[in-house]
Design a protein around this motif. Structure first.
Motif: not given
Length: 759
Positions: A291-300, A308-311
């Protein structure tokens, strides 16, 4: 995987008529007459008694029936009309009783008189309270204090727990293990490192503001059913719930509210989980990393495309440390490894991440499915990593939510029950009571039994619980327990620990919290802390089971006075006679938490302990919330399952059980009847091994320590559980759990992940 339709494997919701029938059955079983069953209306009420089972929060504005099926069973169990008098032991020897099932021992009824074991007749015989205290104190004064263990279960009140820890430290040791060592110590360590406080940060009010809840390794339907009311309200409001659990549990699928006529008289129910993912046993770190990987990659991607940033960048920059290292680890992690270890498709983890990214306020509830692993502390830290990414701590409707078991296990730690001297206010205790507390580290539960096996323990004072039955490696620990010079068991009912007597053994019957506690100054009340850090008062409402029974504070004071004598500055008689005096001393020791204790303890909904992390104040080493880079993606690098045909066993509780107390041999949620010697197994695993339903098997632990650990007479039941994983009941399967197989930093036994083979 969506759960918009109820699985055909689970034809019943949690709650509903099944729950009401189960409650009616145990009331009849325990001979609780109709007029006495009305005491349930006083359960978890501001003017009544706090439930003796789970520690879920008590609302300021309670329901008319503010109890659940599990709580009703616990109340019926304590208010039973059945009695174990001294005459019981003229009929039954201790050796004979060892052959009884654990359920039958407690089902015999309430203990009524103080007892001392007579080895010549192999029976317990009645003694006076004065004689018991005198003999226990005399023996304790012959031992090295470091060889004595002061254990407490999670039921003892704040008052009793404070008295008990002070007694142990005046005696000369910090050997204060408790049931938290067996379950949520990974929380106490992990949250403390990550956010600066070792408890959760949510309150009941947060349920009204949350958009999304995660569940990891917690079965709400059997372990804290009253929580289903908050979950139902949140779902009706539109909040989403994503569950990660190796088993499909009815309480996390759908709920029929027994207090709702519409849901009781029609097929209506509330769907609980909107996504339900059958994570592999031990695959939680991998799932959360996905889940964290998907969120960080979406933010990238958002950053590269100027979207707009995801994080929550402001939160991460202002309040955290270690993000860049963790983010680099997540980016470099292989999806193939994440999928293999978690047992979940990438698409499922990305679906969970999508919901997480859409939600403004997110809670993460978890239980022993996260903590009772070799990497249990890492699991807790990973959950914090997940929350940190989008600032989900220190704002309404968000935060970590460890769901505790025993009704005051968290509160005991709050008032000093800890083997770690750095967590106790030793300087304040020294000043307050004019003595020098010991400063050396005491033994936790695992360390106590390791020392016992080595022959280094002389005595155990067992304040509640069934310690012999609850610990790992029973075939090693029971013989060690029987060699102790002194065992003292404070209990309401007979249990397995009492049937493994040491050289000198006492069983001392105590009042239940449900019973009226009258001392020299009048009727007394006690207090406890719930899972959300709120303190509540509790008054007993029924007559004691026998006039010879004494309260826990009375018993602790009696042993302390007989042991310490003139060495103690405490007026133990005054504390025994008036618990408000004890609360005044607690307030002096813990001013920030318990100021005006006696005045505030009856506040509806309880009064809350200060939680700096809730205000985004981080009492960590760095002064900020701390990300952690995982040590290992796999469940257990030190005890891998590599043998062909090996399985990973997780221990479970049934719907008719609270910890080691077994109300019935049935588990209606899982379709098990009449026996607990059952193994839940994936149908593919059964076919590969040529097993049919009800095939009888023997399990053996895979370990290289030269000790054989086997359990036979187990019948196989097909169940929806990940391939390679099996489930069996606790405490029956404890014999397969090595004493040394525990969470590295917290020493919580790794009961949710035991490598085994079929022999």
């Amino acid at each position: 995987m969506s759960d918009e339709k109820r699985s055909s494997a689970y034809p019943f919701t949690s709650g509903g008529w099944g729950s009401l029938k189960s409650v009616a059955t145990i009331l009849r079983q325990e001979k609780v007459v109709l007029k006495d069953s009305a005491i349930l209306l006083r359960q978890n009420k501001p003017d009544g008694f706090m439930c003796v089972s789970c520690s879920w929060a008590k609302p300021a504005d309670p329901h008319t029936f503010e109890f659940c099926e599990s709580g009703a069973k616990a109340t019926a169990w304590d208010t039973t009309a059945k009695r174990v008098t001294p005459d019981f032991f003229t009929v039954h020897t201790v050796s004979e009783l060892r052959d009884w099932h654990d359920h039958d021992l407690e089902e015999a009824g309430r203990l009524t008189a103080p007892l001392r074991y007579d080895p010549t007749t192999d029976r317990y015989v009645e003694v006076s309270w004065e004689q018991a205290f005198e003999e226990i104190g005399r023996d304790l004064n012959t031992f090295d204090p470091e060889s004595v263990i002061f254990y407490t279960s999670g039921r003892a009140s704040l008052e009793t727990s404070y008295m008990y820890q002070l007694f142990a430290r005046m005696y000369g040791c910090n050997n204060l293990p408790d049931s938290s060592n067996m379950c949520h110590e990974s929380t106490s360590v992990g949250l403390k490192e990550a956010i600066g406080v070792g408890v959760g940060t949510i309150t009941l009010e947060d349920f009204e503001k949350t958009d999304l809840m995660f569940f990891f390794g917690h079965n709400v339907g059997t372990n804290s059913p009253r929580m289903l009311h908050q979950l139902q309200d949140a779902r009706v409001r539109g909040a989403r719930i994503i569950t990660f659990n190796p088993l499909r549990e009815p309480g996390l699928i759908s709920f029929s509210n027994p207090q709702s006529p519409a849901q009781m008289l029609t097929p209506a129910h509330t769907q609980i989980s909107t996504q339900y993912h059958l994570v592999k046993t031990g695959g939680d770190t991998a799932a959360m990393l996905g889940i964290c990987k998907a969120v960080i990659e979406a933010d990238d991607a958002a950053r590269s495309e100027s979207r707009p940033r995801v994080l929550d960048v402001a939160f991460i920059e202002q309040h955290t440390i270690g993000f860049e290292d963790f983010a680099a680890y997540a980016r470099n992690a292989s999806w193939d490894d994440i999928v293999r270890v978690s047992g979940l498709p990438r698409a499922d983890l990305e679906a969970a991440a999508d919901e997480y990214m859409k939600a403004n306020a997110v809670m993460a509830h978890y239980g022993m499915g996260l903590t009772q692993h070799r990497l249990g502390v890492q699991n807790v830290r990973m959950l914090c990593n997940l929350l940190f990414l989008r600032g989900n701590i220190g704002k309404p409707g968000a935060g970590p939510s460890p769901v505790r078991g025993h009704s005051n296990v968290q509160g005991q730690r709050t008032v000093g029950i800890t083997e770690k001297p750095e967590l106790a206010p030793l300087d304040q205790l020294a000043k307050q009571f004019s003595f020098e507390p010991p400063r050396t580290k005491g033994r936790n539960t695992v360390e106590a039994f390791e020392a016992m096996v080595r022959g280094e323990v002389s005595a155990v004072i067992n304040l509640g619980g069934n310690l012999v039955r609850s610990v790992p490696d029973r075939n090693r620990t029971e013989p060690a327990w029987s060699k102790l010079r002194l065992t003292v068991n404070v209990a309401t009912k007979l249990n397995r620990s009492h049937l493994v007597p040491g050289e000198v053994s006492f069983v001392l019957p105590c009042l239940s919290r449900i019973e009226i506690d009258e001392q020299a100054s009048g009727v007394q009340a006690v207090s406890m802390e719930d899972s959300t850090g709120c303190m509540h008062g509790s008054r007993g409402v029924t007559e004691p089971a026998d006039e010879r029974i004494r309260s826990e504070p009375f018993i602790v004071a009696g042993i302390a006075k007989a042991t310490l004598g003139a060495r103690s500055t405490v007026d133990w008689d005054a504390w025994r006679d008036d618990y408000s005096v004890v609360r005044d001393e607690i307030a002096k020791t813990y001013t920030k938490i318990f100021h005006d204790f006696n005045e505030r303890m009856w506040q509806p909904g309880g009064f809350h302990r200060p939680l700096p992390a809730r205000e985004r104040k981080w009492e960590t080493k760095s002064g900020k919330a701390e990300f952690l880079v995982p040590h290992s993606l796999g469940e257990d690098p030190d005890m891998p399952v590599r043998e062909s045909g090996a399985l990973r066993l997780m221990t479970l509780r049934s719907d008719s059980q609270f910890n080691t107390t077994i109300y019935s041999l049935n588990d209606r949620f899982r379709g098990v009847k009449g026996s607990r010697m059952v193994i839940l197994m994936n149908e593919d695993d059964m076919r590969e091994r040529g097993l049919e339903p009800d095939s009888e098997i023997t399990l053996e632990t895979i370990a290289d320590d030269g000790i054989e650990r086997r359990l036979g007479g187990l019948k196989v039941k097909p169940y929806e559980i990940p391939k390679g994983c099996i489930g069996g009941y606790y405490p029956e399967c404890n014999v397969l759990l090595p004493l040394w197989h525990y969470a590295k930093e917290s020493k919580v036994p790794g009961a949710k992940s035991i490598p085994v083979r079929i022999v």
